[in-house]
Write an enzyme that holds these catalytic residues in place. Structure first.
Site, mmCIF file in Angstrom:
data_model
loop_
_atom_site.group_PDB
_atom_site.id
_atom_site.type_symbol
_atom_site.label_atom_id
_atom_site.label_comp_id
_atom_site.label_asym_id
_atom_site.label_seq_id
_atom_site.Cartn_x
_atom_site.Cartn_y
_atom_site.Cartn_z
ATOM 1 C CD GLU A 74 -1.743 -2.397 1.605
ATOM 2 O OE1 GLU A 74 -0.560 -2.648 1.899
ATOM 3 O OE2 GLU A 74 -2.655 -3.235 1.735
ATOM 4 C CG PHE A 88 -10.074 -9.387 11.507
ATOM 5 C CD1 PHE A 88 -8.814 -9.775 11.978
ATOM 6 C CD2 PHE A 88 -10.323 -9.466 10.154
ATOM 7 C CE1 PHE A 88 -7.842 -10.231 11.102
ATOM 8 C CE2 PHE A 88 -9.351 -9.925 9.275
ATOM 9 C CZ PHE A 88 -8.101 -10.311 9.747
ATOM 10 C CD GLN A 89 -7.610 -7.185 7.851
ATOM 11 O OE1 GLN A 89 -8.471 -6.914 7.037
ATOM 12 N NE2 GLN A 89 -6.460 -7.766 7.518
ATOM 13 C CE LYS A 121 -17.462 -6.088 3.513
ATOM 14 N NZ LYS A 121 -16.859 -7.401 3.779
ATOM 15 C CG MET A 140 22.926 11.350 2.281
ATOM 16 S SD MET A 140 24.113 12.478 1.542
ATOM 17 C CE MET A 140 23.215 13.067 0.107
HETATM 18 C C1 LIG Z 1 12.735 5.071 4.784
HETATM 19 C C2 LIG Z 1 14.038 5.698 5.091
HETATM 20 N N1 LIG Z 1 14.860 5.150 6.021
HETATM 21 C C3 LIG Z 1 16.055 5.715 6.289
HETATM 22 C C4 LIG Z 1 16.468 6.846 5.638
HETATM 23 C C5 LIG Z 1 17.817 7.488 5.968
HETATM 24 N N2 LIG Z 1 18.689 7.454 4.763
HETATM 25 C C6 LIG Z 1 18.848 8.525 3.962
HETATM 26 S S1 LIG Z 1 19.823 8.198 2.654
HETATM 27 C C7 LIG Z 1 20.091 6.619 3.167
HETATM 28 C C8 LIG Z 1 20.965 5.703 2.388
HETATM 29 C C9 LIG Z 1 20.470 5.435 1.008
HETATM 30 O O1 LIG Z 1 21.323 4.476 0.417
HETATM 31 P P1 LIG Z 1 21.248 4.183 -1.121
HETATM 32 O O2 LIG Z 1 19.839 3.963 -1.533
HETATM 33 O O3 LIG Z 1 22.207 3.102 -1.478
HETATM 34 O O4 LIG Z 1 21.669 5.568 -1.785
HETATM 35 P P2 LIG Z 1 23.129 6.263 -1.873
HETATM 36 O O5 LIG Z 1 23.165 7.303 -0.830
HETATM 37 O O6 LIG Z 1 24.157 5.202 -1.673
HETATM 38 O O7 LIG Z 1 23.152 6.834 -3.251
HETATM 39 C C10 LIG Z 1 19.414 6.376 4.363
HETATM 40 C C11 LIG Z 1 19.449 5.107 5.093
HETATM 41 C C12 LIG Z 1 15.575 7.399 4.690
HETATM 42 N N3 LIG Z 1 15.853 8.512 4.028
HETATM 43 N N4 LIG Z 1 14.393 6.805 4.409
#
Ligand SMILES: Cc1ncc(C[n+]2csc(CCOP(=O)(O)OP(=O)(O)O)c2C)c(N)n1
Ligand SMILES: [Mg+2]
Lengths: 598, 171
Positions: A62, A124-125, A174, A494
């Site tokens: 979803e 439920f749900q 529902k 990052m």
């Molecule tokens: C749902 C979610 N969880 C955690 C983060 C924190 N976060 C930001 S960038 C990142 C790493 C992303 O890694 P990747 O997809 O390999 O991209 P790269 O930076 O290596 O290009 C994380 C964990 C986020 N932005 N979104």
């Protein structure tokens, strides 16, 4: 009692609630909805089965349904529509809703609910969907009476698309979907309390124009509001920028609202913005912010943000004005109407323009540009991620095909923003405000549904893509030829970059261990898998990807230790940018205050 | 920001009288970290389905402007009026105060109640319930005086407020 209601209304023009919902969607111009079935919404699925006007795209999660609806909305300017069941269906959608809220994307999300007589019984749900989504939406509704059903659906569309757009949830018990309900046409409905101001105050417009004309170092800073105001607003932005001769910069959300190829464009501003855009923001004497919100990614340290400028802020949402930054001229209104008014007033107002000073300003800007802050060296076999994006840009451009780009979140997202040039609005979909990993693939899917013949590419990271990878199944089912272009650096890049900068290079849990073989994964999902491991393979892989008629995962194995520059470290000012790795080593610019920021 | 910039604002909000509206307002304050000193709500127009909320909050001017803009942004909100800025206005609240005691204390309590124009709305041989309306300071002062005389329980409605003169608020 319900039997009595049913028999007493059977004589009038009433239909089961589920049919009324679909009729209202049709009247609202809906041609596609993204959804996932379950017990509480079975009546709607049954009604869907018996008609052809609305297409249903069955997603695999979803959250992805909401991102797909966002992609659909951002690429068409229409409201995206989602249908999910009660309980877990609704809670799974929440991340998508907050994403749409933060980025002001119009989405209507219909959620199933347990029948009215069971609400509050831990049935439920059952989940308190309106309670959970209250701070996750622009507005939400629980329909408790059949006579409110049609009106509420219409109202949901009105609220989602009017003023500052956003997501709206309609929770549908529902029994309401089964019981007969009267239909009301959209035109019969006016909203009692929500009437956003669209037309700007002419006095403010004049004040703004006079400030800008007298300005010696002006800058225009445009954001996603210009895109949300429709393509005409972007056209007016270009007209105004050309009319005034001023430099223009875009936020991450605003990319495409002003042509990237235009000589007056300074590139993106903010944390990973260009040297010239950020220094121009720092040094300007008058700033016109149109459709942006002085977000912390843009301003850096607030007390050092553009310290010597008069600030004009045009926004459709009055609460965005004076929230983070005190401004001198607030303008409440639609970005398109505001730009039209600015153009008119600029042409009429006799105030002379400070031309010679502005020439000097452009000289400074050209000096900053000469730094070539986005330059990189592609040498040897290892693929630089910047180079991969640049080649993707050049090669897609060469095809002449209409191209939409979505991204996940991380370094690859910033490189996409920096190296892929957008000349038109509505062609760039990225999760800006919430920064949701897993956004890009479902968003691209939604774009592709709306634009079946266009090239839809998700520029991804190897970590992010795994967050909604199940949508490869949706691509296969509906033959949606989305291309997933993974900049695979084997790191949550990052996160690794921040750990390098702020945490003594202790790479705690940021290595992408045990990755799947993306080529085989593509194969398993009936898609084409491609891989480039050396620079000389890159163009061939991109060519093959673009030529393939179906969905593709291209695993681009890039340099593992590349960082994203320029960078304004958290808590720093625009003139304290880190330009590259050499500066990073001796950068001690992150203060204790900066450490706590995200 | 220095404390000297902090002010108290009494804000009147006219809203649709619908399910969840109070949760929206309260959620806005808690979600964005604003103060609520007082919040009162009641329907004021059954026919037009309107309720009026009075919020008393503190913050810098910038924060209070933000609070008003955020309130106004809620879809079921019709009007937001900062009474503190709009000019002279009346603030009233109602309190019910129970005092338990005997002998001289009872006499003294009654005498003070009279001086404060508090009404006796319930009495036993050992207790009184006083009702009083006024601004918060007046009620505070009365309660402080009752404390040594056997103050047992206080309940207060929180403030409601309205502008003086012809200035008025309509949907
Ligand atoms: C749902 C979610 N969880 C955690 C983060 C924190 N976060 C930001 S960038 C990142 C790493 C992303 O890694 P990747 O997809 O390999 O991209 P790269 O930076 O290596 O290009 C994380 C964990 C986020 N932005 N979104
Ligand atoms: Mg990565």
């Amino acid at each position: 009692m319900s039997a009595a209601i049913a028999s007493s209304t059977a004589t009038t023009d009433q239909r089961p609630g589920a049919e009324v919902v679909l009729r209202a969607l049709k009247e609202q111009g809906v041609d596609v909805i993204f959804g996932y079935p379950g017990g509480a919404v079975l009546p709607i699925y049954d009604a869907l089965f018996q008609q052809n006007a609305i297409r249903h795209i069955l997603v695999r999660h979803e959250q992805a349904a909401v991102h797909a609806a966002e992609g659909y909305a951002r690429s068409t300017g229409k409201v995206g529509v989602v249908l999910v069941t009660s309980g877990p269906g609704a809670t799974n959608a929440v991340t998508g809703l907050v994403d749409a809220l933060m980025d002001s994307i119009p989405v209507v999300c219909l959620t199933g609910q347990v029948p009215t007589h069971l609400i509050g019984n831990d049935a439920f749900q059952e989940a308190d969907t309106t309670g959970i989504t209250r701070p996750a939406t622009k507005h939400n509704y629980l329909v408790k009476r059949s006579e409110d059903l049609a009106r509420v659906v219409h109202e949901a569309f009105y609220v989602a698309r009017s003023g500052r757009p956003g997501p709206v949830v309609v929770d549908l018990p529902k029994d309401i979907l089964i019981k007969p309900a009267p239909y009301v046409e959209a035109s019969k409905i006016g909203h009692r309390s929500y009437r956003p101001v669209m037309a700007p105050d002419p006095a403010r417009i004049q004040e703004a124009v006079r400030l800008l004309k007298r300005s010696e170092r002006p800058i225009i800073y445009a954001g996603g509001g210009v895109i949300n105001a429709g393509p005409e607003a972007s056209r007016l932005l270009a007209e105004f920028v050309h009319l005034t001769g001023m430099p223009c910069t875009n936020t991450l959300m605003g990319l495409g609202s002003f042509p990237a190829s235009d000589p007056q464009f300074l590139g993106m501003l903010g944390m990973h913005g260009t040297y010239e855009a950020n220094l121009a923001m720092y040094g300007c004497d008058v700033m016109l912010n149109i459709g942006a919100r002085f977000d912390d990614r843009i301003t850096g340290r607030l007390d050092a943000f553009s310290p010597n400028s008069k600030k004009i802020h045009a926004d459709i949402d009055p609460s965005s004005i004076n929230k983070n930054v005190q401004v001198d001229v607030p303008i409440v209104g639609d970005a398109g109407q505001t730009l039209a008014a600015l153009i008119e007033c600029w042409k009429q107002d006799p105030t002379p323009v400070a031309k010679p000073a502005q020439l000097d300003w452009w000289k400074s800007i050209d000096e900053w540009r000469a730094k070539k802050c986005l330059a990189y060296v592609q040498q040897g076999p290892i693929i630089k991620p910047q180079h991969a994006v640049k080649r993707l840009f050049e090669m897609t451009k060469a095809t002449g095909r209409e191209t939409f780009i979505s991204t996940e979140v991380g370094q690859h997202q910033m490189w996409a923003a920096q190296y892929f040039g957008f000349d038109k609005p509505n062609h760039w979909m990225t999760s800006g405000g919430l920064g949701t990993m897993g956004y890009g693939l479902p968003a691209a899917m939604g774009v592709q549904v709306a634009h079946p013949d266009a090239l839809c590419i998700d520029i991804a990271g190897e970590a992010s893509i795994l967050m909604n990878i199940q949508e490869m199944g949706t691509l296969a089912q509906y033959r949606l030829p989305v291309k997933v272009f993974i900049l695979n650096n084997e790191y949550m890049g990052m996160v690794r970059q921040w750990q390098e900068l702020l945490h003594g290079s202790r790479y705690s849990e940021s290595y992408s261990e045990a990755l799947p073989d993306f080529v085989k994964l593509a194969d398993a999902f009936h898609a084409k898998g491609l891989r480039a491991t050396t620079a000389d393979q890159l163009d061939d892989v991109i060519r093959e990807m673009l030529a393939h008629p179906g969905p593709v995962i291209a695993d681009i194995c890039v340099a593992k230790d590349e960082n994203c520059f320029p960078m304004i470290p958290s808590g720093a000012a625009h003139n304290e940018m880190i330009m590259g790795p050499d500066q990073e080593k001796n950068a001690r610019s992150v203060t204790d205050e900066g450490m706590v920021l995200v | 920001m220095s404390d000297s910039n902090v002010r108290t604002a009494t804000i009147a909000v006219l809203v649709e009288n619908e399910a969840g509206i109070l949760a929206r307002v309260v959620g806005l304050f808690s979600g964005r970290g604003y103060n609520i000193e007082i919040l009162t709500v009641a329907p004021v127009d059954e026919e037009k389905r309107l309720s009026r909320i009075t919020v008393v909050t503190t913050g810098t001017d910038m924060v209070i402007e933000q609070i008003k803009a955020q309130l106004d942004r809620l879809v079921p909100v019709h009007r937001v009026n900062d009474l503190s800025l709009a000019g002279p206005h009346l603030v009233r609240e109602l309190a019910l105060i129970k005092v338990i005691g005997q002998g001289d204390h009872r006499v003294e309590a009654l005498r003070l109640a009279d001086a404060f124009r508090a009404r006796v709305v319930d009495a036993t041989t050992e207790s009184f319930v006083f009702e009083m309306t006024g601004d918060a300071e007046k009620i505070d002062a009365f309660c402080a005086l009752m404390r040594p005389l056997g103050l047992a329980e206080i309940c207060r409605t929180g403030a409601v407020a309205i502008a003086r003169g012809t200035l008025h608020m309509a949907a």
